[in-house]
Scaffold this active site. Structure first.
Site, PDB file in Angstrom:
ATOM      1  N   HIS A 166       1.034  -0.863  -0.754  1.00 58.63           N
ATOM      2  CA  HIS A 166      -0.539  -0.332   0.022  1.00 58.63           C
ATOM      3  C   HIS A 166       1.099   0.824  -0.177  1.00 58.63           C
ATOM      4  CE1 HIS A 166       0.810  -0.794   4.465  1.00 58.63           C
ATOM      5  NE2 HIS A 166       0.898   0.798   4.551  1.00 58.63           N
TER       6      HIS A 166
ATOM      7  N   HIS B 185       5.884   6.295  -0.866  1.00 62.36           N
ATOM      8  CA  HIS B 185       5.948   4.758  -1.311  1.00 62.36           C
ATOM      9  C   HIS B 185       5.103   3.750  -1.241  1.00 62.36           C
ATOM     10  CE1 HIS B 185       7.374   5.243   2.789  1.00 62.36           C
ATOM     11  NE2 HIS B 185       7.521   3.728   2.799  1.00 62.36           N
TER      12      HIS B 185
ATOM     13  N   PRO C 255       7.075  14.086   2.409  1.00 62.20           N
ATOM     14  CA  PRO C 255       6.806  13.372   2.572  1.00 62.20           C
ATOM     15  C   PRO C 255       7.246  12.443   1.726  1.00 62.20           C
ATOM     16  CG  PRO C 255       4.594  14.263   2.356  1.00 62.20           C
ATOM     17  CD  PRO C 255       5.874  15.447   2.673  1.00 62.20           C
ATOM     18  N   SER C 256       8.251  11.361   2.080  1.00 57.15           N
ATOM     19  CA  SER C 256       8.541  10.945   0.511  1.00 57.15           C
ATOM     20  C   SER C 256       7.408   9.322   0.742  1.00 57.15           C
ATOM     21  CB  SER C 256       9.721  10.064   0.436  1.00 57.15           C
ATOM     22  OG  SER C 256      10.441   9.329  -0.029  1.00 57.15           O
TER      23      SER C 256
END
Length: 279
Positions: free
Chosen positions: A134, A222, A219-220
Site C-alpha cells: 500500500h 512510497h 513526505p516521501s
C-alpha cells in the site's frame, strides 16, 4: 364465721378472663408455629439457592473494546510477529489506524520482488516481503473505539470532492522507522506527487480534529516492498545500486509500479473503510 361468696357477675368475669387467657395462649402457639414455618421455609429457600450454580452472562465485545484492560502478553511477544516491535503499547480499546491506497500486485511484480530479496539476502540483509502492499497517506495513530465512526465520517466529508488519479513509482529507496527497529525497502513515487499532497492535507485536517499526529512535513510517498528487523539502513544502501539494476534491466523494459488511486482506505484495527474518489 363469715364466708364470702362471689356474685354471679364476678363468676362471669372470671370465666371471661379465663377464656381470654386461653385465646391468647392459642394465638401465641399458632403464631409461633407460623414463625417456625417461615424460618424453615426461608432456610430451605436459601439452601436451594446455594445449590443452584450461578452463571454470569458474557459482556458484549463492543463494550469490552471501549474500556482498556490488562495487556495480553501474546500481543507484545515479538516472536509471534516475526520479531517486530510495536511502536506503541497495545491496550484493549486502542485501534491502530492509518490511511492508504492499496496496491494490487501482479505476476511481474512478484517475480521482481523475489529477485530483490534474494540479492539482499546474499548481501547480508534478511528481507521479508510485505503481507500486503500500500501507499500510506498518514502515520499510524491510535484511535479509541468510540472515535472510529466520527473519524471516518470526517474523512468522508473531507474527501467528497477529491478526484481519482494514477501515480507511478520506479526508484528504490531505503527507509527506517523512528525507533530504528525495522528497515524497509520501498519504491518511491515519481508521478502523482501533487495529488497525493492534496489528499494528505485533507487527512491531516481530520487528524488535527481528533488531536492525532499529522503526516510528515516533507513526505516521501512510497510503496514498501519488504522489511527486516533492526537497522539495516547502511547495508541496504550499499547494495541499492545493484538492486536498482534489477528494476531497470527487465526483458520487457524498466519495471514501473502503477498505483490506481481511485479508492482511499482507512484501516482501524481489523476494520477497513473505503472512500471512492470522484471520476
Amino acid at each position: 364465721m363469715l364466708v364470702g361468696y362471689s356474685s354471679s357477675s364476678e363468676e362471669d368475669n372470671e370465666a371471661d378472663s379465663e377464656a381470654v387467657a386461653s385465646n391468647d395462649t392459642s394465638k401465641r402457639t399458632c403464631q409461633e408455629d407460623y414463625d417456625d414455618n417461615d424460618v424453615k421455609s426461608a432456610r430451605k429457600k436459601l439452601k436451594a439457592e446455594q445449590q443452584i450454580p450461578k452463571t454470569r452472562l458474557p459482556v458484549p465485545g463492543c463494550l469490552l473494546d471501549m474500556f482498556p484492560e490488562e495487556v495480553d502478553p501474546q500481543t507484545e511477544d515479538g516472536s509471534l510477529h516475526g520479531g517486530r516491535v510495536r511502536s506503541f503499547k497495545h491496550e484493549r480499546g486502542n485501534w491502530a489506524t492509518y490511511v492508504y491506497f492499496p496496491y494490487h500486485s501482479d505476476e511481474e511484480f512478484v517475480e521482481l520482488l523475489e529477485e530483490l530479496m534474494s540479492t539482499a539476502v546474499a548481501r547480508g540483509v534478511p528481507l521479508t516481503p510485505q503481507e500486503e502492499f500500500h501507499l500510506s497517506l498518514s502515520q499510524t495513530v491510535v484511535l479509541r473505539h468510540h472515535w472510529i465512526q466520527p473519524f471516518t465520517q470526517s474523512l468522508r466529508a473531507g474527501l467528497a470532492n477529491c478526484k481519482k488519479f494514477v501515480c507511478s513509482a520506479g526508484r528504490l529507496k531505503v527507509y527506517c522507522n523512528t525507533e530504528k527497529t525495522r528497515t524497509f525497502l520501498g519504491m518511491e513515487v515519481s508521478t502523482g506527487h501533487a495529488q497525493l499532497l492534496e489528499l494528505v492535507r485533507v487527512v491531516d485536517r481530520t487528524m488535527t480534529e481528533f488531536r492525532l499526529d499529522t503526516f510528515y512535513k516533507d513526505p516521501s510517498f512510497h510503496v514498501s516492498l519488504a522489511w527486516c528487523v533492526g537497522d539495516f539502513t547502511q547495508q541496504l544502501k550499499e547494495c541499492l545500486q545493484e538492486l536498482q539494476s534489477l528494476v531497470e534491466n527487465r526483458e520487457e523494459g524498466p519495471f514501473l509500479l502503477m498505483v490506481d488511486c481511485q479508492e482511499l482506505r482507512c484501516r482501524a484495527g481489523n476494520k477497513t473503510f473505503s472512500f471512492p474518489l470522484e471520476p
